[in-house]
Design a protein around this motif. Structure first.
Motif, PDB file in Angstrom:
ATOM      1  N   GLN A   1       1.012  -1.205  -0.007  1.00 37.77           N
ATOM      2  CA  GLN A   1      -0.204   0.082  -0.138  1.00 37.77           C
ATOM      3  C   GLN A   1       0.949   1.559   0.038  1.00 37.77           C
ATOM      4  O   GLN A   1       2.421   1.184   0.195  1.00 37.77           O
ATOM      5  N   LYS A   2       0.295   2.542  -0.534  1.00 42.94           N
ATOM      6  CA  LYS A   2       1.525   3.304  -0.707  1.00 42.94           C
ATOM      7  C   LYS A   2       0.374   4.729  -0.730  1.00 42.94           C
ATOM      8  O   LYS A   2      -0.796   4.658  -0.225  1.00 42.94           O
ATOM      9  N   PRO A   3       1.210   5.780   0.026  1.00 42.03           N
ATOM     10  CA  PRO A   3       0.512   7.086   0.584  1.00 42.03           C
ATOM     11  C   PRO A   3       0.043   7.652  -0.634  1.00 42.03           C
ATOM     12  O   PRO A   3       1.089   7.910  -1.760  1.00 42.03           O
ATOM     13  N   ASP A   4      -0.688   8.463  -0.507  1.00 40.89           N
ATOM     14  CA  ASP A   4      -0.950   9.572  -1.673  1.00 40.89           C
ATOM     15  C   ASP A   4      -0.790  10.861  -1.188  1.00 40.89           C
ATOM     16  O   ASP A   4      -2.225  11.771  -0.626  1.00 40.89           O
ATOM     17  N   ASN A   5       0.652  11.861  -1.639  1.00 45.30           N
ATOM     18  CA  ASN A   5       0.520  13.052  -0.215  1.00 45.30           C
ATOM     19  C   ASN A   5       0.515  13.914  -1.554  1.00 45.30           C
ATOM     20  O   ASN A   5       1.062  15.276  -1.336  1.00 45.30           O
ATOM     21  N   LEU A   6       1.010  14.053  -3.306  1.00 42.15           N
ATOM     22  CA  LEU A   6       1.242  14.439  -4.117  1.00 42.15           C
ATOM     23  C   LEU A   6      -0.071  15.394  -4.614  1.00 42.15           C
ATOM     24  O   LEU A   6      -0.791  14.040  -5.253  1.00 42.15           O
ATOM     25  N   GLY A   7      -0.283  16.753  -4.533  1.00 41.71           N
ATOM     26  CA  GLY A   7      -1.448  17.145  -5.757  1.00 41.71           C
ATOM     27  C   GLY A   7      -0.989  16.547  -6.846  1.00 41.71           C
ATOM     28  O   GLY A   7      -2.221  16.862  -8.174  1.00 41.71           O
ATOM     29  N   PHE A   8      -0.205  16.937  -7.493  1.00 39.68           N
ATOM     30  CA  PHE A   8       0.554  16.571  -9.150  1.00 39.68           C
ATOM     31  C   PHE A   8      -0.217  15.429  -9.843  1.00 39.68           C
ATOM     32  O   PHE A   8      -0.163  14.894 -10.938  1.00 39.68           O
ATOM     33  N   ALA A   9       0.059  14.415  -8.989  1.00 37.35           N
ATOM     34  CA  ALA A   9      -0.318  12.679  -9.333  1.00 37.35           C
ATOM     35  C   ALA A   9      -0.458  11.697  -8.413  1.00 37.35           C
ATOM     36  O   ALA A   9      -0.200  11.884  -7.627  1.00 37.35           O
ATOM     37  N   THR A  10      -1.667  11.263  -8.536  1.00 38.94           N
ATOM     38  CA  THR A  10      -2.015  10.271  -7.427  1.00 38.94           C
ATOM     39  C   THR A  10      -0.688   8.875  -7.681  1.00 38.94           C
ATOM     40  O   THR A  10      -0.063   8.818  -8.790  1.00 38.94           O
ATOM     41  N   GLU A  11      -0.698   8.271  -6.488  1.00 35.77           N
ATOM     42  CA  GLU A  11       0.148   7.335  -6.111  1.00 35.77           C
ATOM     43  C   GLU A  11      -0.758   5.669  -6.189  1.00 35.77           C
ATOM     44  O   GLU A  11      -1.342   6.303  -5.230  1.00 35.77           O
ATOM     45  N   ASP A  12      -0.444   4.554  -7.175  1.00 41.36           N
ATOM     46  CA  ASP A  12      -0.577   3.698  -6.616  1.00 41.36           C
ATOM     47  C   ASP A  12      -0.267   2.770  -6.147  1.00 41.36           C
ATOM     48  O   ASP A  12       0.737   2.838  -5.719  1.00 41.36           O
ATOM     49  N   ASP A  13      -1.166   1.736  -5.473  1.00 37.44           N
ATOM     50  CA  ASP A  13      -0.274   0.809  -4.855  1.00 37.44           C
ATOM     51  C   ASP A  13       0.416  -0.221  -5.514  1.00 37.44           C
ATOM     52  O   ASP A  13       0.228  -0.426  -6.664  1.00 37.44           O
ATOM     53  N   TRP A  14       1.594  -1.481  -5.048  1.00 41.82           N
ATOM     54  CA  TRP A  14       1.895  -1.971  -6.015  1.00 41.82           C
ATOM     55  C   TRP A  14       2.080  -3.447  -5.257  1.00 41.82           C
ATOM     56  O   TRP A  14       1.262  -3.777  -4.348  1.00 41.82           O
ATOM     57  N   TYR A  15       2.279  -4.150  -7.045  1.00 39.14           N
ATOM     58  CA  TYR A  15       2.184  -5.290  -6.341  1.00 39.14           C
ATOM     59  C   TYR A  15       2.571  -6.017  -7.488  1.00 39.14           C
ATOM     60  O   TYR A  15       3.215  -5.550  -8.314  1.00 39.14           O
ATOM     61  N   ASP A  16       3.429  -7.741  -6.828  1.00 44.76           N
ATOM     62  CA  ASP A  16       3.819  -8.340  -8.035  1.00 44.76           C
ATOM     63  C   ASP A  16       3.333  -9.662  -7.968  1.00 44.76           C
ATOM     64  O   ASP A  16       3.082  -9.943  -6.626  1.00 44.76           O
ATOM     65  N   LEU A  17       4.083 -10.799  -8.820  1.00 43.19           N
ATOM     66  CA  LEU A  17       4.112 -12.110  -8.453  1.00 43.19           C
ATOM     67  C   LEU A  17       5.164 -12.506  -8.832  1.00 43.19           C
ATOM     68  O   LEU A  17       5.954 -12.506 -10.114  1.00 43.19           O
ATOM     69  N   PHE A  18       6.013 -13.076  -7.898  1.00 42.07           N
ATOM     70  CA  PHE A  18       7.424 -13.480  -7.934  1.00 42.07           C
ATOM     71  C   PHE A  18       7.653 -15.118  -7.793  1.00 42.07           C
ATOM     72  O   PHE A  18       6.195 -15.895  -7.394  1.00 42.07           O
ATOM     73  N   VAL A  19       8.332 -15.381  -8.095  1.00 39.79           N
ATOM     74  CA  VAL A  19       9.306 -16.948  -7.891  1.00 39.79           C
ATOM     75  C   VAL A  19      10.370 -16.690  -7.776  1.00 39.79           C
ATOM     76  O   VAL A  19      11.414 -15.812  -8.603  1.00 39.79           O
ATOM     77  N   ALA A  20      11.039 -17.742  -6.591  1.00 32.62           N
ATOM     78  CA  ALA A  20      12.245 -17.345  -5.575  1.00 32.62           C
ATOM     79  C   ALA A  20      12.897 -18.553  -6.039  1.00 32.62           C
ATOM     80  O   ALA A  20      12.447 -19.716  -6.054  1.00 32.62           O
ATOM     81  N   TRP A  21      14.489 -18.584  -6.490  1.00 28.22           N
ATOM     82  CA  TRP A  21      14.808 -20.031  -6.536  1.00 28.22           C
ATOM     83  C   TRP A  21      16.044 -20.272  -5.680  1.00 28.22           C
ATOM     84  O   TRP A  21      17.251 -19.027  -6.312  1.00 28.22           O
ATOM     85  N   VAL A  22      16.135 -20.857  -4.839  1.00 34.07           N
ATOM     86  CA  VAL A  22      17.515 -20.855  -4.022  1.00 34.07           C
ATOM     87  C   VAL A  22      18.092 -22.320  -3.849  1.00 34.07           C
ATOM     88  O   VAL A  22      18.000 -23.356  -4.028  1.00 34.07           O
ATOM     89  N   PRO A  23      19.190 -22.845  -4.966  1.00 32.78           N
ATOM     90  CA  PRO A  23      19.518 -23.653  -5.470  1.00 32.78           C
ATOM     91  C   PRO A  23      20.748 -24.029  -4.462  1.00 32.78           C
ATOM     92  O   PRO A  23      21.033 -25.595  -4.318  1.00 32.78           O
ATOM     93  N   ASP A  24      21.273 -22.969  -3.580  1.00 29.15           N
ATOM     94  CA  ASP A  24      22.099 -23.389  -2.612  1.00 29.15           C
ATOM     95  C   ASP A  24      22.141 -22.195  -2.111  1.00 29.15           C
ATOM     96  O   ASP A  24      21.861 -21.442  -1.375  1.00 29.15           O
TER      97      ASP A  24
END
Length: 291
Positions: free
Chosen positions: A236-259
């Protein structure tokens, strides 16, 4: 300055006898990966976990490079972390935002062009209580991230109040054994107090709001086996600037730990609208070494 701090921290890690002899004795993948702000966690969100595999009587550390490439810009991150006895994590990171062709149109009608924004981040995290594997309520940690921009021209022009700020957060992480399809499930929840615009890359505070706000961040990851983790994050993100709205971020990830010495994370990220740039989506890749 951050470049030399990264070099110094890396040298300290290699000079540490414990780090050279053994990279730590904690269970596989319990150090997370390095987030875009340098702390241990996922790509976007800090977790209660501390980086590396250092246990209660060990030192450990991490070095990481990451890059996110979305429609109109790219974000590169270099970071390093030091773990003392699985109790305290100290981190330093530098973010560089490369803009392909961004012109900010200001309220008085003129444009301001900038091709790069750079931010230094100094972090500390303390494990407060619990253990991610065996404690019924998981592991709890508290952290701070002090952020400072190297150039305040663009953030100041679009209404940001300050070129530096400090985020504070509390995170809880818990691994549930055989929770879904007989696979282990990792869940994290973070509450962050912040004034940062776009994570600090567009300054701190603004004409719409200049006080701290509490933002929620979360992650869920499913271990396919001990080397592969797939999941999603939300920030979730704050929305402090009247210049432009600020959207929340999200991702779909895959992590590989071979060692234990290596972790690779890839993700599809959606950062929403960033300043005048709409619907920023793309790919993220991170490489982390543990010592």
């Amino acid at each position: 300055m951050t470049k030399w701090l990264l070099v110094a921290l890396a040298a300290a890690l290699f000079a540490c006898p414990a780090a050279q002899a053994d990279i730590g004795s904690r269970i596989w993948a319990t150090g997370g990966v390095t987030s875009i702000e340098g702390s241990a966690g996922g790509g976007l969100v800090p977790w209660a976990l501390l980086g590396s595999y250092a246990s209660d009587q060990e030192w450990g550390g991490t070095l990481a490079i990451s890059r996110a490439r979305v429609d109109d810009y790219s974000l590169s991150v270099t970071g390093a972390g030091l773990n003392w006895h699985n109790r305290v994590e100290l981190t330093v990171a530098q973010q560089t935002l490369d803009l392909d062709s961004l012109v900010f149109t200001l309220k008085d009608g003129f444009g301001l062009e900038q091709d790069e924004l750079r931010q230094n981040i100094f972090g500390a995290k303390v494990r407060l209580a619990g253990d991610v594997l065996y404690s019924p309520w998981g592991q709890w940690s508290a952290g701070v991230q002090h952020k400072r921009l190297q150039d305040f021209t663009v953030p100041g022009a679009i209404g940001a109040r300050d070129d530096s700020g400090t985020d504070v957060y509390v995170s809880a992480s818990k691994l549930f054994f055989a929770a879904l399809m007989d696979r282990n499930l990792l869940v994290n929840l973070t509450a962050r107090g912040t004034r940062a615009n776009q994570g600090g890359l567009l300054g701190f505070g603004g004409d719409r709001n200049n006080g701290y706000q509490v933002m929620l961040e979360g992650s869920v990851g499913l271990f396919i086996n001990r080397q592969w983790l797939v999941g999603t994050e939300y920030r979730q993100k704050p929305d402090n600037l009247g210049f432009a709205t600020e959207d929340d971020w999200y991702d779909l990830f895959v992590a590989w730990v071979p060692d234990r010495r290596l972790a690779v994370t890839a993700a599809l990220v959606n950062l929403g609208d960033v300043a005048t740039l709409a619907d920023q989506q793309g790919a993220y890749l991170s490489l982390q070494g543990s010592f």
